[in-house]
Write a protein that holds these residues in place. Structure first.
Motif, short mmCIF file in Angstrom:
data_model
loop_
_atom_site.label_atom_id
_atom_site.label_comp_id
_atom_site.label_asym_id
_atom_site.label_seq_id
_atom_site.Cartn_x
_atom_site.Cartn_y
_atom_site.Cartn_z
N GLY A 167 -56.82 11.67 8.14
CA GLY A 167 -57.78 11.49 7.06
C GLY A 167 -58.56 12.74 6.68
N TRP A 168 -58.84 12.87 5.39
CA TRP A 168 -59.64 13.96 4.85
C TRP A 168 -60.88 13.38 4.18
N LEU A 169 -62.01 14.03 4.40
CA LEU A 169 -63.26 13.67 3.74
C LEU A 169 -63.71 14.82 2.85
N TYR A 170 -63.98 14.52 1.58
CA TYR A 170 -64.53 15.50 0.65
C TYR A 170 -65.94 15.04 0.31
N MET A 171 -66.94 15.91 0.56
CA MET A 171 -68.33 15.51 0.35
C MET A 171 -69.12 16.59 -0.39
N VAL A 172 -69.94 16.13 -1.33
CA VAL A 172 -70.86 17.01 -2.04
C VAL A 172 -72.14 17.16 -1.22
N THR A 173 -72.60 18.40 -1.05
CA THR A 173 -73.88 18.63 -0.38
C THR A 173 -74.69 19.66 -1.16
N LEU A 174 -75.96 19.68 -0.89
CA LEU A 174 -76.90 20.61 -1.49
C LEU A 174 -77.35 21.58 -0.40
N THR A 175 -77.73 22.78 -0.77
CA THR A 175 -78.21 23.75 0.22
C THR A 175 -79.33 23.15 1.07
N ALA A 176 -80.22 22.37 0.44
CA ALA A 176 -81.35 21.76 1.16
C ALA A 176 -80.89 20.78 2.23
N ASN A 177 -79.66 20.28 2.12
CA ASN A 177 -79.13 19.33 3.11
C ASN A 177 -78.70 20.01 4.41
N ASN A 178 -78.71 21.35 4.42
CA ASN A 178 -78.24 22.13 5.57
C ASN A 178 -76.77 21.83 5.87
N PRO A 179 -75.86 22.28 4.99
CA PRO A 179 -74.43 21.99 5.17
C PRO A 179 -73.87 22.45 6.51
N SER A 180 -74.37 23.57 7.03
CA SER A 180 -73.85 24.07 8.31
C SER A 180 -74.17 23.09 9.44
N GLU A 181 -75.33 22.46 9.36
CA GLU A 181 -75.69 21.46 10.37
C GLU A 181 -74.82 20.22 10.24
N GLU A 204 -79.69 23.61 -8.85
CA GLU A 204 -79.26 23.40 -7.47
C GLU A 204 -78.04 24.24 -7.11
N SER A 205 -77.83 24.37 -5.82
CA SER A 205 -76.66 25.08 -5.30
C SER A 205 -75.81 24.06 -4.54
N LEU A 206 -74.61 23.80 -5.05
CA LEU A 206 -73.75 22.74 -4.53
C LEU A 206 -72.66 23.30 -3.63
N HIS A 207 -72.30 22.53 -2.60
CA HIS A 207 -71.19 22.86 -1.72
C HIS A 207 -70.31 21.62 -1.60
N ILE A 208 -69.02 21.78 -1.86
CA ILE A 208 -68.08 20.69 -1.61
C ILE A 208 -67.36 21.01 -0.30
N ILE A 209 -67.56 20.15 0.68
CA ILE A 209 -67.01 20.39 2.02
C ILE A 209 -65.85 19.43 2.27
N LYS A 210 -64.79 19.96 2.83
CA LYS A 210 -63.65 19.15 3.24
C LYS A 210 -63.64 19.08 4.77
N PHE A 211 -63.52 17.88 5.31
CA PHE A 211 -63.46 17.65 6.75
C PHE A 211 -62.11 17.03 7.11
N TRP A 212 -61.59 17.39 8.27
CA TRP A 212 -60.37 16.76 8.77
C TRP A 212 -60.40 16.77 10.30
N ARG A 213 -59.71 15.80 10.89
CA ARG A 213 -59.70 15.69 12.34
C ARG A 213 -58.97 16.87 12.97
N ASP A 214 -59.58 17.44 14.00
CA ASP A 214 -59.00 18.60 14.68
C ASP A 214 -59.50 18.62 16.12
#
Length: 233
Positions: A167-181, A204-214
């Motif tokens: 499975g892959w997850l694609y999520m929108v985040t904002l800088t204020a959400n602390n994407p690295s965390e 705003e500054s947007l980040h689209i992050i993709k997650f996958w099992r690893d």
């Protein structure tokens, strides 16, 4: 423009339904940029949490098109007006999705556990007072509570339950959400991650992050925690 791109038209609107904006466009652009990988991925089930107008899930269905496989699409929204808007948008483009009026994935965890191959989420990420989170109507589309993380932090464990091994997850985040965390939290659950699109707007500054099992990600984190404790002792 190629017929398999995600240029769609909305046919329905409602004052209590969030219409596509920069975040929606960024998420669809990220999916489009990753389209070749999505086609090779051959997802059986594609899902959106918080479908709103239906712009994203319809765009995903249109861009995948009829490439020898037809995924099953399912979308949820806490706003009943959004469910109607999404149904009308998808009907206008000749695609079908199962629509569920629920909060995040409530009531679906047991049925869909470990079976979703592609999960897309444009969550309520705007920092707001906590009492605005989960309100009825359009406010629910953006109210994210402290640091904009209240709803995101509920979605992440739900995603972990629903996602398949591939499975892959694609999520929108904002800088204020602390994407690295957010990435670190998912790493603890055994997910690798990558920012596949960044976009700055006037607001705003947007980040689209993709997650996958690893499994290597979880192993690396365990090793890092071990050595950190060893050094501190």
């Amino acid at each position: 423009m190629h017929s398999r791109t995600a240029k769609i038209a909305l046919v329905s609107s409602h004052p209590e339904v969030y219409e596509p904006c920069d975040d929606s466009f960024a998420l669809v652009d990220a999916l489009l940029a990753d389209r070749t990988n999505l086609l090779q991925h051959h997802p059986s089930i594609c899902m959106e949490i918080g479908c709103g107008s239906g712009y994203v899930i319809t765009s995903l269905a249109v861009m995948l098109g009829h490439e020898g496989f037809v995924p099953y699409y399912i979308a949820t929204d806490i706003n009943r007006h959004a469910i109607r808007a999404t149904r009308e948008t998808m009907d206008a483009h000749g695609v079908y999705t199962e629509l569920v009026n629920t909060d995040i994935t409530s009531g679906l965890e047991k049925r869909l556990a470990g079976s979703v191959d592609v999960l897309v989420v444009n969550p309520p990420y705007v920092p707001t007072p906590e009492d605005e989170v989960g309100c009825e109507g359009i406010t629910s589309a953006w109210a994210g509570g402290e640091n904009g993380r209240s709803v995101i932090d509920k979605i992440l464990p739900a995603a972990d339950t629903l996602l398949s091994e591939k499975g892959w997850l694609y999520m929108v985040t904002l800088t204020a959400n602390n994407p690295s965390e957010i990435c670190l939290e998912m790493r603890k659950k055994g997910y690798a991650s990558r920012i596949i699109l960044q976009r700055s707007t006037e607001e705003e500054s947007l980040h689209i992050i993709k997650f996958w099992r690893d499994s290597d990600s979880e192993l690396e984190l365990n090793n890092l925690n071990y050595w950190t404790k060893l050094v501190m002792n």
